[in-house]
Design an enzyme around this catalytic site. Sequence first.
Site, mmCIF file in Angstrom:
data_model
loop_
_atom_site.group_PDB
_atom_site.id
_atom_site.type_symbol
_atom_site.label_atom_id
_atom_site.label_comp_id
_atom_site.label_asym_id
_atom_site.label_seq_id
_atom_site.Cartn_x
_atom_site.Cartn_y
_atom_site.Cartn_z
ATOM 1 N N ARG A 1 2.517 -106.316 -5.932
ATOM 2 C CA ARG A 1 2.145 -104.903 -6.018
ATOM 3 C C ARG A 1 0.647 -104.747 -5.772
ATOM 4 O O ARG A 1 0.212 -103.802 -5.108
ATOM 5 C CB ARG A 1 2.527 -104.327 -7.385
ATOM 6 C CG ARG A 1 4.019 -104.107 -7.554
ATOM 7 C CD ARG A 1 4.326 -103.352 -8.820
ATOM 8 N NE ARG A 1 4.002 -101.935 -8.693
ATOM 9 C CZ ARG A 1 3.892 -101.102 -9.733
ATOM 10 N NH1 ARG A 1 4.057 -101.548 -10.963
ATOM 11 N NH2 ARG A 1 3.605 -99.845 -9.534
ATOM 12 N N CYS B 1 -3.044 -101.372 -15.088
ATOM 13 C CA CYS B 1 -1.757 -101.854 -14.589
ATOM 14 C C CYS B 1 -1.107 -100.704 -13.844
ATOM 15 O O CYS B 1 -1.777 -99.974 -13.125
ATOM 16 C CB CYS B 1 -0.884 -102.381 -15.733
ATOM 17 S SG CYS B 1 -0.565 -101.169 -17.036
#
Length: 298
Positions: A176, A234
């Site tokens: 990601r 995150c």
Amino acid sequence: MSPLMDVAGLQARLADHRRTVLLDVRWALGDPHGYRHYLQEHLPGAVFVDLHTELAAPGVPERGRHPLPAPEDFEASARRWGISDGDVVVAYDDSGNMAAARVWWMLRDAGLAQVYLLDGGLAAWRAAGLPLEAGPVVPAPGGVHLTHGTMPALDATAASAWPEAGLLLDARAGERYRGEFEPIDPRAGHIPGAISAPTSENVDGSGRFLPPDSLRRRFESLGVRDGVQVAVYCGSGVTAAHEVAALEVAGFAAALYPGSFSEWSNNPDLPVAAGAEPGLGGAQPGGNTDAGKGSVAL
């Protein structure tokens, strides 16, 4: 003070009937049945904490998927869990404390000093052969008085400037970070200047945190040093709290960006970088990135 309590330490507290509030934060992406799992088995006396409704306000693009709730709402939840001033609180989940770290950080941020994560979570308690119970636990309301802002935190503006003077860690999975897929946020990649530091590498195969010296070596290899300002983000500010806890175990303090990439990527004026390198200065603002599907980190 370590943010962790091991199974033996918690067992001793409970055996001595020392005041301890247990919080079960059973939640994982792709599994919306945390409360059902809790009802089937949990640590004796543990109260269920709902991440979506008690540890976050409703998600909106400008604040991300899991924005922090209003301080008064969080205080009301903490009292509902039975917490009073001076209590020792131990939180756990069944996913290596990836979700439980959220309530650990929030209670610490709210001024509660003695908050711990049960190292290894439910799996460690179960592996020790200790008793579990089923059904709901509804404690007597507590009277805790919470504050706000005890833990360092930053917003998007601070996150944008952070890599120029400190170290910004991206706690999501490496794919990601690199922008190879982004199944939930509108753009793929990372905040320019951020360093990839997946939360999954903070724990061993059993979900326990790595020893302090191992964690220190891990973070030093990423550029963390005494005197260097460190911040973590995150996907939505949940698992980044786990990395803040891991850094604390290693002897480092770190700030949290609660809005994280879900907030950042929803602002088309903010640039996004892709690839394995931090990409400071080389990223472009603008539209969506077409990326494949894959597993999702918080």
